[in-house]
Design a protein around this motif. Structure first.
Motif, PDB file in Angstrom:
ATOM      1  N   VAL A   1     -12.692   9.556  -3.960  1.00 12.23           N
ATOM      2  CA  VAL A   1     -11.843   8.459  -4.420  1.00 12.23           C
ATOM      3  C   VAL A   1     -10.673   8.254  -3.473  1.00 12.23           C
ATOM      4  O   VAL A   1     -10.338   7.114  -3.100  1.00 12.23           O
ATOM      5  N   ARG A   2     -10.028   9.335  -3.073  1.00 12.11           N
ATOM      6  CA  ARG A   2      -8.910   9.234  -2.144  1.00 12.11           C
ATOM      7  C   ARG A   2      -9.368   8.638  -0.819  1.00 12.11           C
ATOM      8  O   ARG A   2      -8.671   7.810  -0.204  1.00 12.11           O
ATOM      9  N   TYR A   3     -10.560   9.022  -0.373  1.00 13.78           N
ATOM     10  CA  TYR A   3     -11.092   8.496   0.884  1.00 13.78           C
ATOM     11  C   TYR A   3     -11.268   6.978   0.798  1.00 13.78           C
ATOM     12  O   TYR A   3     -10.887   6.243   1.717  1.00 13.78           O
ATOM     13  N   LEU A   4     -11.826   6.503  -0.311  1.00 10.35           N
ATOM     14  CA  LEU A   4     -12.039   5.067  -0.459  1.00 10.35           C
ATOM     15  C   LEU A   4     -10.727   4.311  -0.601  1.00 10.35           C
ATOM     16  O   LEU A   4     -10.610   3.161  -0.159  1.00 10.35           O
ATOM     17  N   GLN A   5      -9.741   4.939  -1.204  1.00 10.40           N
ATOM     18  CA  GLN A   5      -8.422   4.313  -1.280  1.00 10.40           C
ATOM     19  C   GLN A   5      -7.864   4.067   0.123  1.00 10.40           C
ATOM     20  O   GLN A   5      -7.272   3.020   0.405  1.00 10.40           O
ATOM     21  N   ILE A   6      -8.057   5.040   1.014  1.00 12.99           N
ATOM     22  CA  ILE A   6      -7.594   4.886   2.403  1.00 12.99           C
ATOM     23  C   ILE A   6      -8.392   3.795   3.106  1.00 12.99           C
ATOM     24  O   ILE A   6      -7.826   2.953   3.824  1.00 12.99           O
ATOM     25  N   MET A   7      -9.713   3.779   2.907  1.00 10.85           N
ATOM     26  CA  MET A   7     -10.531   2.724   3.527  1.00 10.85           C
ATOM     27  C   MET A   7     -10.038   1.342   3.121  1.00 10.85           C
ATOM     28  O   MET A   7      -9.912   0.433   3.951  1.00 10.85           O
ATOM     29  N   LYS A   8      -9.762   1.181   1.840  1.00 12.52           N
ATOM     30  CA  LYS A   8      -9.326  -0.127   1.348  1.00 12.52           C
ATOM     31  C   LYS A   8      -7.941  -0.478   1.865  1.00 12.52           C
ATOM     32  O   LYS A   8      -7.693  -1.604   2.302  1.00 12.52           O
ATOM     33  N   SER A   9      -7.017   0.488   1.809  1.00 13.41           N
ATOM     34  CA  SER A   9      -5.650   0.199   2.243  1.00 13.41           C
ATOM     35  C   SER A   9      -5.571  -0.081   3.737  1.00 13.41           C
ATOM     36  O   SER A   9      -4.739  -0.874   4.190  1.00 13.41           O
ATOM     37  N   GLU A  10      -6.454   0.545   4.507  1.00 14.97           N
ATOM     38  CA  GLU A  10      -6.464   0.340   5.953  1.00 14.97           C
ATOM     39  C   GLU A  10      -7.400  -0.788   6.366  1.00 14.97           C
ATOM     40  O   GLU A  10      -7.478  -1.135   7.548  1.00 14.97           O
ATOM     41  N   GLY A  11      -8.129  -1.348   5.406  1.00 15.44           N
ATOM     42  CA  GLY A  11      -9.029  -2.449   5.716  1.00 15.44           C
ATOM     43  C   GLY A  11     -10.194  -2.058   6.594  1.00 15.44           C
ATOM     44  O   GLY A  11     -10.578  -2.804   7.501  1.00 15.44           O
ATOM     45  N   LEU A  12     -10.782  -0.904   6.345  1.00 13.66           N
ATOM     46  CA  LEU A  12     -11.875  -0.410   7.185  1.00 13.66           C
ATOM     47  C   LEU A  12     -13.225  -0.865   6.638  1.00 13.66           C
ATOM     48  O   LEU A  12     -13.501  -0.720   5.446  1.00 13.66           O
ATOM     49  N   GLU A  13     -14.074  -1.386   7.508  1.00 11.65           N
ATOM     50  CA  GLU A  13     -15.417  -1.790   7.139  1.00 11.65           C
ATOM     51  C   GLU A  13     -16.420  -0.655   7.338  1.00 11.65           C
ATOM     52  O   GLU A  13     -17.349  -0.498   6.556  1.00 11.65           O
TER      53      GLU A  13
ATOM     54  N   GLU B   1     -17.408  10.782  -9.856  1.00  8.97           N
ATOM     55  CA  GLU B   1     -16.490   9.761  -9.344  1.00  8.97           C
ATOM     56  C   GLU B   1     -17.136   8.379  -9.273  1.00  8.97           C
ATOM     57  O   GLU B   1     -16.865   7.594  -8.374  1.00  8.97           O
ATOM     58  N   ASN B   2     -18.033   8.100 -10.218  1.00  2.00           N
ATOM     59  CA  ASN B   2     -18.621   6.761 -10.352  1.00  2.00           C
ATOM     60  C   ASN B   2     -19.550   6.405  -9.187  1.00  2.00           C
ATOM     61  O   ASN B   2     -19.535   5.277  -8.684  1.00  2.00           O
ATOM     62  N   PHE B   3     -20.372   7.377  -8.768  1.00  2.00           N
ATOM     63  CA  PHE B   3     -21.330   7.160  -7.684  1.00  2.00           C
ATOM     64  C   PHE B   3     -22.760   7.212  -8.228  1.00  2.00           C
ATOM     65  O   PHE B   3     -23.083   8.020  -9.087  1.00  2.00           O
ATOM     66  N   THR B   4     -23.608   6.336  -7.713  1.00  2.00           N
ATOM     67  CA  THR B   4     -25.054   6.478  -7.835  1.00  2.00           C
ATOM     68  C   THR B   4     -25.526   7.308  -6.649  1.00  2.00           C
ATOM     69  O   THR B   4     -25.051   7.126  -5.530  1.00  2.00           O
ATOM     70  N   VAL B   5     -26.488   8.210  -6.888  1.00  2.00           N
ATOM     71  CA  VAL B   5     -26.926   9.131  -5.836  1.00  2.00           C
ATOM     72  C   VAL B   5     -28.434   9.020  -5.641  1.00  2.00           C
ATOM     73  O   VAL B   5     -29.207   8.996  -6.609  1.00  2.00           O
ATOM     74  N   ILE B   6     -28.850   8.942  -4.378  1.00  2.00           N
ATOM     75  CA  ILE B   6     -30.265   8.953  -4.000  1.00  2.00           C
ATOM     76  C   ILE B   6     -30.484  10.075  -2.999  1.00  2.00           C
ATOM     77  O   ILE B   6     -29.731  10.208  -2.027  1.00  2.00           O
ATOM     78  N   LEU B   7     -31.515  10.884  -3.234  1.00  2.00           N
ATOM     79  CA  LEU B   7     -31.873  11.943  -2.294  1.00  2.00           C
ATOM     80  C   LEU B   7     -33.166  11.566  -1.578  1.00  2.00           C
ATOM     81  O   LEU B   7     -34.179  11.248  -2.215  1.00  2.00           O
ATOM     82  N   PHE B   8     -33.123  11.600  -0.254  1.00  2.00           N
ATOM     83  CA  PHE B   8     -34.303  11.360   0.571  1.00  2.00           C
ATOM     84  C   PHE B   8     -34.880  12.722   0.967  1.00  2.00           C
ATOM     85  O   PHE B   8     -34.304  13.429   1.798  1.00  2.00           O
ATOM     86  N   HIS B   9     -36.019  13.092   0.403  1.00  2.00           N
ATOM     87  CA  HIS B   9     -36.596  14.422   0.635  1.00  2.00           C
ATOM     88  C   HIS B   9     -37.547  14.373   1.824  1.00  2.00           C
ATOM     89  O   HIS B   9     -38.711  13.969   1.703  1.00  2.00           O
ATOM     90  N   TYR B  10     -37.059  14.788   2.988  1.00  2.00           N
ATOM     91  CA  TYR B  10     -37.885  14.737   4.187  1.00  2.00           C
ATOM     92  C   TYR B  10     -38.913  15.858   4.228  1.00  2.00           C
ATOM     93  O   TYR B  10     -39.863  15.816   5.025  1.00  2.00           O
ATOM     94  N   ASP B  11     -38.770  16.880   3.365  1.00  2.00           N
ATOM     95  CA  ASP B  11     -39.755  17.964   3.321  1.00  2.00           C
ATOM     96  C   ASP B  11     -40.751  17.779   2.179  1.00  2.00           C
ATOM     97  O   ASP B  11     -41.672  18.592   2.017  1.00  2.00           O
ATOM     98  N   GLY B  12     -40.580  16.745   1.380  1.00  2.00           N
ATOM     99  CA  GLY B  12     -41.521  16.449   0.307  1.00  2.00           C
ATOM    100  C   GLY B  12     -41.312  17.208  -0.979  1.00  2.00           C
ATOM    101  O   GLY B  12     -41.948  16.914  -1.987  1.00  2.00           O
ATOM    102  N   HIS B  13     -40.412  18.194  -1.001  1.00  2.00           N
ATOM    103  CA  HIS B  13     -40.223  19.031  -2.187  1.00  2.00           C
ATOM    104  C   HIS B  13     -39.160  18.426  -3.101  1.00  2.00           C
ATOM    105  O   HIS B  13     -38.009  18.247  -2.706  1.00  2.00           O
ATOM    106  N   VAL B  14     -39.556  18.148  -4.343  1.00  2.00           N
ATOM    107  CA  VAL B  14     -38.656  17.537  -5.312  1.00  2.00           C
ATOM    108  C   VAL B  14     -38.420  18.444  -6.512  1.00  2.00           C
ATOM    109  O   VAL B  14     -37.289  18.618  -6.966  1.00  2.00           O
ATOM    110  N   ASP B  15     -39.487  19.046  -7.031  1.00  2.00           N
ATOM    111  CA  ASP B  15     -39.367  19.811  -8.271  1.00  2.00           C
ATOM    112  C   ASP B  15     -38.413  20.990  -8.145  1.00  2.00           C
ATOM    113  O   ASP B  15     -37.837  21.435  -9.145  1.00  2.00           O
TER     114      ASP B  15
END
Length: 582
Positions: free
Chosen positions: A447-459, A378-392
């Motif tokens: 996407v539906r969630y963001l449509q509601i945020m925009k239509s309701e003017g939520l910051e 849905e056109n998102f960039t994703v970042i994972l913060f690994h608090y346990d240090g394991h990535v592989d």
């Protein structure tokens, strides 16, 4: 007599008829007067109600964007935050999860004076080990940029849990630096070393080197190279037998010649891109010089001298850079190493509209997989913060090489966000989702969630929770069966009570810290609200409303409308007011 009598009767009748007619006109005027009074009362009552309702909404809808005043965006203030709470800078220091009265001074005082950042691959592990082992004991914070994506293979080194690991496949040192070394975040460090992984340090001493930089007043420098062990691209980088520092070279350079009259690089004022060292001020300028899309940094070495001029430090300019070359923002988009004429449009156009950042541990791998699999398409960039240090352990998931992995053991979501989600770096994204790892998304549609945020003017907002499947801390977060959005809750809350008169969180204007969603403007304010040393973020949920506090100008709008009405009525000569009483 009959004629006279008849004439008299007719005269009386005419007078009576005129009297009746006059009486009807008086009744009509009286009726119109009463109607006008009634209409004015209705108009006043309606206007007054709308004003009161607006005042109520301005107090209760503290996360709305359509309530924004100009001062929110144009003043030097950060949102509606008091200046003393604003943290404009950060650092890369790992923080203890818990600090007690018995915590030792060493545990509390973790500040380092300088920063070493290296772009690394697992094949150069032994050489990187030698570099880091030499720098860490000398009061350095260390960050490794893993361009091959492999992190776990470094954990057998004794220092691995003391450094920060950032993994993004096939990205360059300058790409990493632009995104993760923002000047505000590394401003506590006196010097920044931005090195390649294959440098030999057998005869290098970090502290002695910095002593020379300080004594010589150098803003940007590099260690000189041994021509017997290093490939030489420009003769100015060759180590000399005498002297501590040299700033120019003489002799041939390709088809040219370097003399005392030579004023430009690489005869003078030139540092090679593989091992630069920057002062704090020079790094701020250099960061702005790094072009967001030119990830190899070629050509920058010829312009670094513009960031080492002493006089620029008192001006509003970024070094001596022309304003058009300054890149004040960035993004988290992965870039192709090579772009050719045959590169497809999909390869070139990788921009995403929104950002999802999640703090994760390997134990929640399945649930995180469900979240990321729903967001990435849905056109998102994703970042994972690994608090346990394991990535592989995440690399078997099909999307692993499409996201950015940042590993720092035992650090919290807010610690990561303060250091790696600077507003300038994520400014291209419309919305920032800063979520925990254990949220269920079976019935969630981004996407539906963001449509509601925009239509309701939520910051600032959060998805409502199903009380049958989630632990509820405040009733305002419970999902309702009717309506798309609710902004307040009524009823008991602990020992208190929520009513229409309640103006503060968690009755209204409150979002829980586990699943907040921020607009671009709200995230800029929230980043400054995050306290650098309070890594758990407790108490922030009660203050987030100040980053979306956008007050409706009810009184001024009513007055403006009335002024415009009066002016329009005055200018329209053919217009007749049907409700005018005089």
């Amino acid at each position: 007599m009959v004629a006279v009598f008849c004439g008299f009767i007719r005269t009386l009748w005419d007078k009576y008829a005129k009297f009746r007619k006059c009486q009807r006109k008086m009744k009509q005027k009286l009726y119109l007067s009463v109607l006008c009074v009634v209409m004015l009362c209705i108009f006043y009552t309606t206007t007054n109600f709308q004003y009161q309702q607006t005042e109520f909404e301005a107090r209760s809808r503290s996360f709305d964007s359509d309530l924004m005043t100009e001062s929110y965006m144009t003043t030097s203030r950060i949102g509606y935050l008091p200046r003393g709470i604003v943290h404009s800078n950060s650092d890369m220091e790992l923080k203890p999860l818990w600090v007690t009265k018995n915590s030792g001074s060493k545990e509390l005082d973790q500040s380092h004076q300088n920063l070493l950042a290296i772009s690394v691959g697992i094949k150069q592990k032994n050489n990187v080990d030698a570099i880091v082992s030499k720098f860490l004991p000398e009061n350095f914070t260390v960050i490794l940029f893993h361009y091959d994506g492999h992190v776990d293979g470094w954990h057998d080194l004794h220092w691995s849990n003391s450094v920060i690991h950032i993994a993004a496949p096939n990205q360059t040192k300058w790409w990493f630096a632009k995104r993760f070394l923002h000047p505000d975040v590394v401003s506590t460090y006196d010097y920044v070393f931005l090195w390649d992984e294959d440098l030999g340090v057998e005869n290098f001493h970090p502290v002695r080197y910095l002593q020379i930089m300080k004594s010589e007043g150098l803003e940007i420098s590099q260690p000189a190279l041994d021509p017997k062990q290093s490939e030489i691209h420009h003769r100015i980088t060759i180590r000399r037998k005498k002297g501590k520092v040299h700033r120019r070279v003489h002799g041939t350079r390709g088809s040219g010649y370097c003399s005392n009259a030579s004023e430009g690089p690489p005869c003078t004022g030139w540092v090679e891109g593989m091992a630069p060292v920057f002062s704090r001020a020079a790094w701020r300028c250099t960061w702005y010089l790094i072009q967001n899309d030119l990830i190899h940094g070629w050509g920058m070495d010829m312009k670094l001298g513009y960031c080492a001029q002493e006089s620029y430090m008192t001006t509003s300019r970024i070094g001596y850079l022309p304003r058009g070359i300054v890149h004040s923002n960035s993004d988290m988009e992965l870039k192709p190493l090579w772009v050719t004429k045959n590169s497809g449009s999909k390869e070139l156009d990788q921009s995403h509209q929104n950002l999802l950042a999640i703090s994760v541990g390997i134990k929640q791998k399945n649930n995180v997989d469900a979240i990321v699999s729903k967001f990435l398409p849905e056109n998102f960039t994703v970042i994972l913060f690994h608090y346990d240090g394991h990535v592989d352990g995440w690399h078997d998931l099909h999307w692993s090489n499409s996201v950015i992995h940042i590993a720092a053991p035992n650090q919290t979501k807010w610690w990561f966000a303060k250091r790696f989600l600077h507003p300038d770096v994520v400014s291209t994204y419309d919305y920032v989702f800063l979520w925990d790892e254990d949220l269920g998304v079976e019935n969630f549609h981004p996407v539906r969630y963001l449509q509601i945020m925009k239509s309701e003017g939520l910051e600032i907002s959060q998805p409502a929770l199903d009380p049958k499947q989630s632990e509820i801390h405040h009733r305002i977060t419970i999902r309702r069966k009717k309506g798309k959005v609710h902004r307040r809750v009524h009823g008991t809350r602990g020992s208190g009570y929520c009513s229409n008169a309640s103006e503060g969180p968690p009755c209204t204007g409150w979002v829980e810290g586990m699943a907040p969603v921020f607009s671009r403007a709200a995230w800029r304010c929230t980043w400054y609200l995050i306290q650098n040393d309070l890594i758990h973020g407790w108490g922030m949920d009660m203050k987030l409303g100040y980053c979306a506090q956008i007050r409706r100008q009810a009184k001024s709008e009513l007055q403006n409308f009335q002024d415009r009405w009066d002016q329009a009525a005055k200018e329209d000569k053919d217009w007749i007011d049907p409700f005018q009483t005089h």
